[in-house]
Design a protein around this motif. Structure first.
Motif, PDB file in Angstrom:
ATOM      1  N   CYS A 113      57.013  12.998 -17.454  1.00 49.41           N
ATOM      2  CA  CYS A 113      57.610  14.183 -18.068  1.00 49.41           C
ATOM      3  C   CYS A 113      58.629  13.781 -19.125  1.00 49.41           C
ATOM      4  CB  CYS A 113      58.317  15.033 -17.004  1.00 49.41           C
ATOM      5  SG  CYS A 113      57.224  15.910 -15.878  1.00 49.41           S
ATOM      6  N   ASP A 114      58.682  14.551 -20.205  1.00 43.77           N
ATOM      7  CA  ASP A 114      59.730  14.344 -21.203  1.00 43.77           C
ATOM      8  C   ASP A 114      61.102  14.700 -20.636  1.00 43.77           C
ATOM      9  OD1 ASP A 114      57.819  13.604 -23.110  1.00 43.77           O
ATOM     10  OD2 ASP A 114      57.481  15.698 -23.693  1.00 43.77           O
ATOM     11  N   ASP A 115      61.119  15.705 -19.748  1.00 45.65           N
ATOM     12  CA  ASP A 115      62.368  16.178 -19.160  1.00 45.65           C
ATOM     13  C   ASP A 115      62.162  16.340 -17.649  1.00 45.65           C
ATOM     14  OD1 ASP A 115      64.784  17.347 -18.512  1.00 45.65           O
ATOM     15  OD2 ASP A 115      64.383  19.252 -19.537  1.00 45.65           O
ATOM     16  N   PRO A 116      62.220  15.251 -16.877  1.00 44.93           N
ATOM     17  CA  PRO A 116      61.973  15.365 -15.435  1.00 44.93           C
ATOM     18  C   PRO A 116      62.957  16.275 -14.714  1.00 44.93           C
ATOM     19  CG  PRO A 116      62.801  13.174 -16.004  1.00 44.93           C
ATOM     20  CD  PRO A 116      62.470  13.857 -17.285  1.00 44.93           C
ATOM     21  N   LEU A 117      64.213  16.289 -15.153  1.00 46.92           N
ATOM     22  CA  LEU A 117      65.177  17.189 -14.533  1.00 46.92           C
ATOM     23  C   LEU A 117      64.793  18.644 -14.788  1.00 46.92           C
ATOM     24  CD1 LEU A 117      67.788  17.688 -12.999  1.00 46.92           C
ATOM     25  CD2 LEU A 117      69.043  17.400 -15.162  1.00 46.92           C
ATOM     26  N   GLY A 118      64.324  18.929 -16.002  1.00 46.46           N
ATOM     27  CA  GLY A 118      63.870  20.276 -16.310  1.00 46.46           C
ATOM     28  C   GLY A 118      62.674  20.685 -15.454  1.00 46.46           C
ATOM     29  N   ALA A 119      61.763  19.739 -15.197  1.00 46.47           N
ATOM     30  CA  ALA A 119      60.612  20.020 -14.343  1.00 46.47           C
ATOM     31  C   ALA A 119      61.052  20.333 -12.916  1.00 46.47           C
ATOM     32  CB  ALA A 119      59.644  18.843 -14.359  1.00 46.47           C
ATOM     33  N   LEU A 120      62.048  19.609 -12.415  1.00 46.82           N
ATOM     34  CA  LEU A 120      62.568  19.893 -11.085  1.00 46.82           C
ATOM     35  C   LEU A 120      63.214  21.279 -11.030  1.00 46.82           C
ATOM     36  CD1 LEU A 120      64.152  16.462 -10.112  1.00 46.82           C
ATOM     37  CD2 LEU A 120      62.178  17.554  -9.028  1.00 46.82           C
ATOM     38  N   ARG A 121      63.942  21.633 -12.047  1.00 49.75           N
ATOM     39  CA  ARG A 121      64.579  22.949 -12.068  1.00 49.75           C
ATOM     40  C   ARG A 121      63.543  24.068 -12.107  1.00 49.75           C
ATOM     41  NH1 ARG A 121      69.283  20.963 -16.268  1.00 49.75           N
ATOM     42  NH2 ARG A 121      70.882  20.513 -14.687  1.00 49.75           N
ATOM     43  N   GLU A 122      62.465  23.853 -12.839  1.00 44.22           N
ATOM     44  CA  GLU A 122      61.390  24.844 -12.863  1.00 44.22           C
ATOM     45  C   GLU A 122      60.710  24.942 -11.497  1.00 44.22           C
ATOM     46  OE1 GLU A 122      59.546  27.032 -15.731  1.00 44.22           O
ATOM     47  OE2 GLU A 122      61.653  27.139 -15.119  1.00 44.22           O
ATOM     48  N   ALA A 123      60.521  23.801 -10.842  1.00 43.77           N
ATOM     49  CA  ALA A 123      59.937  23.816  -9.502  1.00 43.77           C
ATOM     50  C   ALA A 123      60.818  24.607  -8.540  1.00 43.77           C
ATOM     51  CB  ALA A 123      59.742  22.385  -9.008  1.00 43.77           C
ATOM     52  N   ALA A 124      62.123  24.373  -8.611  1.00 44.61           N
ATOM     53  CA  ALA A 124      63.059  25.098  -7.750  1.00 44.61           C
ATOM     54  C   ALA A 124      63.013  26.598  -8.040  1.00 44.61           C
ATOM     55  CB  ALA A 124      64.473  24.568  -7.940  1.00 44.61           C
TER      56      ALA A 124
END
Length: 240
Positions: A113-124
């Motif tokens: 992912c370009d933004d793994p933290l952003g992906a985690l936030r979307e998952a949450a």
């Protein structure tokens, strides 16, 4: 990164790939064992060709998959047919409502992912009950042979995470610490064999910091499993 779906699947047909898939399957099944499955919806972000989405379907979830690669989505649709809704989407900006799914799985996708933290936030955001993350462990012996200084290879282009780094990012992105963690494949690929003594080395689940592939689970509610992991959603023998 441009993904070759056929090449991806072919790797899992090699001796190394088959062994790794079996180990990851044990890990995946252990990690979802605490989640009820009957009537529960699950989204896999970065579902690839659907290998693990298929496993999740057979453990009893109602599954949906997304991947940003059209080739991967086409392969996943071929694999699962009408058993899953599979869409082209970016895991860092999901087109789903808040709490639309009971669970979200990100299985070896944050590395790309370009933004793994952003992906985690979307998952949450879209998960009502819990999130499962599988990741390549930078503290493992596997990283020394397949991750370090191999920029021309797929895994060499991945961002491998150490356990402290992943834990901090998960707490920030998912809003709470992991409830359950484990890993598999503690040795180098030369030990990925069914012969003794290697099969005994690779049989257990290990602490999260030891194995080549690690996983963590974050729960948003306290739950008890309702469906045994071994009860697969398949037709009886002779009915296919």
């Amino acid at each position: 990164m441009n993904w070759d779906a056929a090449r991806y699947d072919r790797w899992f047909e090699t001796p190394e790939g088959r062994f790794a898939f079996a180990a990851e399957r044990r890990l995946l099944e252990a990690m979802v064992a605490g989640w009820p499955r009957r009537g529960k919806t699950l989204l896999e972000v970065g579902c690839g060709t659907g290998l693990f989405l298929d496993l999740l379907y057979h453990t009893g979830f109602d599954v949906t998959g997304v991947d940003r690669s059209e080739a991967m989505v086409a392969a996943a649709r071929d694999r699962l047919g009408k058993r899953a809704d599979i869409q082209v989407a970016n895991g860092e900006s999901l087109g789903f409502c808040d709490n639309e799914f009971d669970y979200v799985v990100l299985w070896s996708v944050l590395e790309f992912c370009d933004d793994p933290l952003g992906a985690l936030r979307e998952a949450a955001r879209v998960a009502a009950r819990g999130v499962l993350v599988g990741f390549l462990n930078r503290w493992s012996l596997y990283w020394l042979s397949h991750g370090r200084n191999r920029p021309g290879r797929t895994l060499g282009q991945a961002r491998w995470f150490s356990w402290p780094e992943m834990r901090r990012m998960v707490e920030q992105g998912l809003g709470r610490p992991p409830r359950y963690t484990r890993s598999v494949l503690p040795g180098p690929t030369a030990t990925w064999r069914d012969a003794a003594p290697w099969k005994y080395l690779n049989a257990p689940l290990y602490p999260v910091c030891l194995g080549a592939f690690a996983a963590l689970r974050v729960d948003y509610v306290d739950e008890k499993p309702l469906t045994p992991v071994g009860r697969l959603k398949v037709e009886p023998a002779g009915m296919g």
